[in-house]
Design a protein around this motif. Structure first.
Motif, short mmCIF file in Angstrom:
data_model
loop_
_atom_site.label_atom_id
_atom_site.label_comp_id
_atom_site.label_asym_id
_atom_site.label_seq_id
_atom_site.Cartn_x
_atom_site.Cartn_y
_atom_site.Cartn_z
N ILE A 184 10.78 5.90 -10.33
CA ILE A 184 9.81 7.06 -10.16
C ILE A 184 9.50 7.01 -8.55
N PRO A 185 8.83 7.83 -7.90
CA PRO A 185 8.99 7.85 -6.60
C PRO A 185 8.23 6.68 -5.78
N THR A 186 7.41 6.03 -6.46
CA THR A 186 6.71 4.94 -5.83
C THR A 186 7.18 3.65 -6.38
N CYS A 187 8.31 3.56 -6.97
CA CYS A 187 9.08 2.29 -7.39
C CYS A 187 10.50 2.35 -7.07
N VAL A 188 10.94 1.15 -6.31
CA VAL A 188 12.43 1.37 -5.95
C VAL A 188 12.91 -0.07 -6.27
N GLY A 189 14.21 -0.18 -6.67
CA GLY A 189 14.88 -1.44 -6.86
C GLY A 189 15.94 -1.58 -6.01
N LEU A 190 15.81 -2.66 -5.08
CA LEU A 190 16.89 -2.86 -4.06
C LEU A 190 17.44 -4.38 -4.21
N GLY A 191 18.87 -4.12 -3.59
CA GLY A 191 19.70 -5.53 -3.60
C GLY A 191 21.00 -5.34 -3.01
N ASP A 192 21.81 -6.53 -3.29
CA ASP A 192 23.02 -6.27 -2.83
C ASP A 192 24.20 -6.18 -3.79
N TRP B 148 12.11 -5.52 -6.33
CA TRP B 148 11.45 -4.00 -6.56
C TRP B 148 10.29 -4.06 -5.84
N ILE B 149 10.22 -2.82 -5.01
CA ILE B 149 9.01 -2.65 -4.13
C ILE B 149 8.20 -1.40 -4.85
N GLN B 150 6.83 -1.78 -5.14
CA GLN B 150 6.00 -0.86 -5.73
C GLN B 150 4.87 -0.65 -4.82
N ALA B 151 4.52 0.76 -4.68
CA ALA B 151 3.47 1.23 -4.20
C ALA B 151 2.15 1.20 -4.84
N VAL B 152 0.98 0.73 -4.24
CA VAL B 152 -0.09 0.64 -4.85
C VAL B 152 -1.19 1.93 -4.05
N PRO B 153 -1.89 2.76 -5.13
CA PRO B 153 -2.63 3.59 -4.53
C PRO B 153 -3.76 2.95 -3.47
N GLU B 154 -4.30 3.63 -2.54
CA GLU B 154 -5.18 3.20 -1.59
C GLU B 154 -6.58 3.91 -1.93
N GLY B 155 -6.51 4.84 -2.62
CA GLY B 155 -7.97 5.53 -2.73
C GLY B 155 -9.24 4.48 -3.53
N ASP B 156 -8.88 3.61 -4.32
CA ASP B 156 -9.97 2.71 -4.66
C ASP B 156 -10.31 1.41 -3.88
N GLY B 157 -9.52 1.27 -2.88
CA GLY B 157 -9.74 0.17 -1.95
C GLY B 157 -8.69 -0.81 -2.16
N LEU B 158 -8.05 -0.71 -3.15
CA LEU B 158 -7.17 -1.84 -3.49
C LEU B 158 -5.91 -1.87 -2.77
N GLY B 159 -5.54 -0.66 -2.34
CA GLY B 159 -3.97 -0.65 -1.35
C GLY B 159 -4.50 -1.26 0.09
N GLU B 160 -5.94 -1.14 0.63
CA GLU B 160 -6.07 -1.75 1.88
C GLU B 160 -6.31 -3.00 1.68
N ALA B 161 -6.90 -3.78 0.59
CA ALA B 161 -7.17 -5.01 0.22
C ALA B 161 -5.79 -5.76 0.25
N LEU B 162 -4.84 -5.17 -0.30
CA LEU B 162 -3.46 -5.57 -0.51
C LEU B 162 -2.89 -5.67 0.69
N PRO C 272 0.81 -1.21 0.14
CA PRO C 272 0.24 0.24 0.03
C PRO C 272 0.87 1.28 0.14
N GLU C 273 0.40 2.15 -0.68
CA GLU C 273 1.35 3.45 -0.82
C GLU C 273 1.64 4.07 0.47
N SER C 274 0.68 4.16 1.47
CA SER C 274 0.86 4.74 2.64
C SER C 274 2.06 3.98 3.47
N LYS C 275 2.25 2.67 2.92
CA LYS C 275 3.39 1.92 3.72
C LYS C 275 4.62 1.85 3.19
N PHE C 276 4.72 2.25 2.03
CA PHE C 276 5.77 1.89 0.86
C PHE C 276 6.86 2.44 1.53
N GLU C 277 7.16 3.61 2.01
CA GLU C 277 8.57 4.20 2.68
C GLU C 277 8.99 3.47 3.79
#
Length: 138
Positions: free
Chosen positions: A38-46, A52-66, A11-16
């Motif tokens: 982009i601000p809502t997608c980050v590539g991590l590794g060693d 890759w962590i991607q944020a999902v917007p929560e306004g449509d209920g998808l973020g909460e369901a996720l 969920p976007e609110s939990k991304f960071e």
């Protein structure tokens, strides 16, 4: 054939919070941020970005369901350590970063010989992160 990369949606609110938890908990094995196209997608590794962590917007209920899906349906991700000490360092760092213990460092013979691992749920989404070492104790 080994997995090349993995994408985890949160969920976007939990991304960071999830990104910060992973960077703090896995810093000792060289885990870092490589790329943020982009601000809502980050590539991590060693050594390269493979998570890759991607944020999902929560306004449509998808973020909460996720969020419910991630925590209630036992989303699990494991990282490889070279030593038992690295597993222990992960566990300590993850708990200090606010994670919830889900299995202290130790042998798990039910999963195979020399299976030494620790499990911690992240504080933002409840994702079960594991660090495992398959080498014999030094």
């Amino acid at each position: 054939m080994p997995c090349d990369h993995y994408s985890l949606q949160v969920p976007e609110s939990k991304f960071e919070d999830v990104v910060a938890f992973l960077l703090t908990s896995l810093k000792h094995i060289g885990f870092k941020e490589f790329y943020r196209p982009i601000p809502t997608c980050v590539g991590l590794g060693d050594g390269r970005p493979y998570l890759w962590i991607q944020a999902v917007p929560e306004g449509d209920g998808l973020g909460e369901a996720l969020e419910i899906l991630l925590s209630k349906h036992h989303t699990h991700m494991a990282f490889t350590a070279e030593t038992h000490e690295q597993v222990q360092e992960f566990h300590t760092a993850a708990l200090k970063a606010g994670g919830k213990d889900n299995g202290a460092p130790g042998l798990r013979p039910q999963f195979g010989p020399n299976y030494y691992a620790a499990f911690v749920k992240d504080p933002a989404c409840g994702i079960n992160f594991e660090v495992i070492c398959r080498a014999e104790a030094s």
